[in-house]
Design a protein around this motif. Sequence first.
Motif, mmCIF file in Angstrom:
data_model
loop_
_atom_site.group_PDB
_atom_site.id
_atom_site.type_symbol
_atom_site.label_atom_id
_atom_site.label_comp_id
_atom_site.label_asym_id
_atom_site.label_seq_id
_atom_site.Cartn_x
_atom_site.Cartn_y
_atom_site.Cartn_z
ATOM 1 N N GLY A 107 0.717 -1.279 -0.073
ATOM 2 C CA GLY A 107 -0.056 -0.028 -0.105
ATOM 3 C C GLY A 107 0.990 1.345 -0.074
ATOM 4 O O GLY A 107 2.029 1.393 0.648
ATOM 5 N N PHE A 108 0.641 2.258 -0.561
ATOM 6 C CA PHE A 108 1.310 3.435 -0.944
ATOM 7 C C PHE A 108 0.391 4.742 -0.411
ATOM 8 O O PHE A 108 -0.746 4.875 -0.476
ATOM 9 N N VAL A 109 1.365 5.446 0.341
ATOM 10 C CA VAL A 109 0.650 6.841 0.955
ATOM 11 C C VAL A 109 1.621 7.959 0.262
ATOM 12 O O VAL A 109 2.859 7.770 0.706
ATOM 13 N N PHE A 110 1.066 8.875 -0.412
ATOM 14 C CA PHE A 110 2.028 10.081 -1.025
ATOM 15 C C PHE A 110 1.752 11.402 -0.256
ATOM 16 O O PHE A 110 0.766 11.295 0.511
ATOM 17 N N GLN A 111 2.595 12.348 -0.626
ATOM 18 C CA GLN A 111 2.132 13.732 0.121
ATOM 19 C C GLN A 111 0.922 14.151 -0.222
ATOM 20 O O GLN A 111 0.348 14.859 0.447
ATOM 21 N N PHE A 112 0.664 13.990 -1.780
ATOM 22 C CA PHE A 112 -0.544 14.498 -2.136
ATOM 23 C C PHE A 112 -1.612 13.269 -2.196
ATOM 24 O O PHE A 112 -1.414 12.053 -2.574
ATOM 25 N N TYR A 113 -2.852 13.789 -1.821
ATOM 26 C CA TYR A 113 -3.851 12.482 -1.538
ATOM 27 C C TYR A 113 -4.649 11.693 -2.966
ATOM 28 O O TYR A 113 -4.691 10.558 -2.838
ATOM 29 N N ASN A 114 -4.503 12.355 -3.925
ATOM 30 C CA ASN A 114 -4.842 11.854 -5.159
ATOM 31 C C ASN A 114 -6.024 11.131 -4.951
ATOM 32 O O ASN A 114 -6.566 9.899 -5.570
ATOM 33 N N LEU A 115 -7.097 11.460 -4.402
ATOM 34 C CA LEU A 115 -8.570 11.238 -4.369
ATOM 35 C C LEU A 115 -9.083 11.708 -5.807
ATOM 36 O O LEU A 115 -8.950 12.769 -6.248
ATOM 37 N N VAL A 116 -10.065 10.896 -6.016
ATOM 38 C CA VAL A 116 -10.998 11.272 -7.262
ATOM 39 C C VAL A 116 -12.000 12.254 -6.591
ATOM 40 O O VAL A 116 -12.986 12.026 -5.888
ATOM 41 N N PRO A 117 -12.010 13.613 -7.302
ATOM 42 C CA PRO A 117 -13.117 14.594 -6.715
ATOM 43 C C PRO A 117 -14.429 14.326 -6.763
ATOM 44 O O PRO A 117 -15.244 14.666 -5.786
ATOM 45 N N SER A 118 -14.732 13.429 -7.851
ATOM 46 C CA SER A 118 -16.215 13.238 -7.989
ATOM 47 C C SER A 118 -16.436 12.306 -7.164
ATOM 48 O O SER A 118 -17.895 12.001 -7.253
ATOM 49 N N LEU A 119 -16.025 11.536 -6.728
ATOM 50 C CA LEU A 119 -16.419 10.189 -5.518
ATOM 51 C C LEU A 119 -16.168 10.833 -3.971
ATOM 52 O O LEU A 119 -15.354 11.448 -3.770
ATOM 53 N N THR A 120 -17.174 10.100 -3.173
ATOM 54 C CA THR A 120 -17.025 10.119 -2.121
ATOM 55 C C THR A 120 -16.089 9.409 -1.385
ATOM 56 O O THR A 120 -15.494 8.554 -2.030
ATOM 57 N N ALA A 121 -15.625 9.689 -0.026
ATOM 58 C CA ALA A 121 -14.719 9.003 0.508
ATOM 59 C C ALA A 121 -14.757 7.504 0.547
ATOM 60 O O ALA A 121 -13.946 6.762 -0.037
ATOM 61 N N ARG A 122 -16.243 6.947 0.784
ATOM 62 C CA ARG A 122 -16.379 5.479 0.466
ATOM 63 C C ARG A 122 -16.226 4.991 -0.843
ATOM 64 O O ARG A 122 -15.537 4.004 -1.217
ATOM 65 N N GLU A 123 -16.584 5.844 -1.855
ATOM 66 C CA GLU A 123 -16.403 5.511 -3.358
ATOM 67 C C GLU A 123 -14.836 5.260 -3.700
ATOM 68 O O GLU A 123 -14.300 4.624 -4.431
ATOM 69 N N ASN A 124 -13.997 6.395 -3.023
ATOM 70 C CA ASN A 124 -12.941 6.331 -3.456
ATOM 71 C C ASN A 124 -12.125 5.119 -2.864
ATOM 72 O O ASN A 124 -11.385 4.468 -3.424
ATOM 73 N N VAL A 125 -12.376 4.727 -1.503
ATOM 74 C CA VAL A 125 -11.835 3.349 -1.193
ATOM 75 C C VAL A 125 -12.269 2.190 -2.089
ATOM 76 O O VAL A 125 -11.672 1.229 -2.140
ATOM 77 N N GLN A 126 -13.593 2.162 -2.362
ATOM 78 C CA GLN A 126 -14.215 1.261 -3.145
ATOM 79 C C GLN A 126 -13.550 0.920 -4.277
ATOM 80 O O GLN A 126 -13.485 -0.168 -4.679
ATOM 81 N N LEU A 127 -12.811 1.980 -4.915
ATOM 82 C CA LEU A 127 -12.049 1.589 -6.197
ATOM 83 C C LEU A 127 -11.125 0.615 -6.084
ATOM 84 O O LEU A 127 -10.752 -0.205 -6.910
ATOM 85 N N VAL A 128 -10.364 0.335 -4.929
ATOM 86 C CA VAL A 128 -9.540 -0.346 -4.363
ATOM 87 C C VAL A 128 -10.238 -1.731 -3.941
ATOM 88 O O VAL A 128 -9.937 -2.765 -4.500
ATOM 89 N N THR A 129 -11.307 -1.699 -3.044
ATOM 90 C CA THR A 129 -12.075 -3.057 -2.420
ATOM 91 C C THR A 129 -12.634 -3.698 -3.719
ATOM 92 O O THR A 129 -12.544 -5.127 -3.554
ATOM 93 N N ASP A 130 -12.886 -3.166 -4.649
ATOM 94 C CA ASP A 130 -13.676 -3.635 -5.782
ATOM 95 C C ASP A 130 -12.978 -4.805 -6.608
ATOM 96 O O ASP A 130 -13.394 -5.875 -7.166
ATOM 97 N N VAL A 131 -11.612 -4.427 -6.444
ATOM 98 C CA VAL A 131 -10.623 -5.473 -7.485
ATOM 99 C C VAL A 131 -9.593 -5.960 -6.253
ATOM 100 O O VAL A 131 -8.571 -6.911 -6.718
#
Length: 229
Positions: A88-112
């Motif tokens: 798992g990686f964490v960087f200085q900038f969060y690189n979240l998808v702005p059009s997705l909620t917190a849950r949906e951002n995490v779901q991008l990973v948990t789906d696969v």
Amino acid sequence: EVVFRAEGLTKIYDTGEVQVHALAGVDLALYASELSVLLGPSGSGKSTLLNILGGLDHPTGGRFWFRDRDMTGAGDRALTRYRRDHVGFVFQFYNLVPSLTARENVQLVTDVARDPMRPAEALELVGLGHRMDHFPAQMSGGEQQRVAIARAIAKRPEVLLCDEPTGALDSRTGTQVLETLRRVNEEFGTTTVVITHNAAIRQMAHRVIRFADGRIERIEVNDHRLAPS
Ligand code: ADP
Ligand code: ADP
């Protein structure tokens, strides 16, 4: 139990005019379930080491192992699989998808992922159970970084590599982010390596690894954290 081992690891960037010895012979062992911090001046090789351990970059010399697998000559496809399955990686900038909620951002990973947490579980772990349906723009920088941590741990990686996760945050918020990393390390035993300039890390880390000029200058072991609990 050794998770990472490096022997004489070197990285030379050849820019044509000059050769930069980013890593000038690093010997290191990192142990399971430990939280280590890489300290040292800018340009001393910390990110280069983290990128090699995470399979984002190749060394130019020396050898390194992930558990008993020699990763030194691994090709790009093997490294991609390694990153997907173990890191798992964490960087200085969060690189979240702005059009997705917190849950949906995490779901991008948990789906696969193969054996993921539930998104809600990962977000609760980082203290954001009450922010799951918020969008990134509705959250503070520290909260966005904690979403990024939830995303990184949701696939239950064996190792978590964090390159300046506090770099864009004020020191109090940065300390909260480090406390989140420490809690994940304690609850899951995720082997964690952090690059940060935030001084609070010294009390949290099992090992403080000091870099200078592409080499490890010294390693301090934090006895009170290493003691079996
Ligand atoms: P490989 O050498 O295995 O083919 P790359 O050349 O693409 O892989 O380098 C991997 C990483 O190292 C890249 O992210 C790249 O930015 C960095 N890198 C290596 N050498 C240089 C260089 N001379 N200038 C800029 N970046 C470099
Ligand atoms: P740190 O993380 O400690 O700040 P880095 O690992 O980022 O250090 O950099 C180590 C050295 O390698 C520095 O001199 C840096 O300028 C150089 N370097 C890093 N990445 C590249 C690259 N892609 N191309 C050329 N030089 C690089």
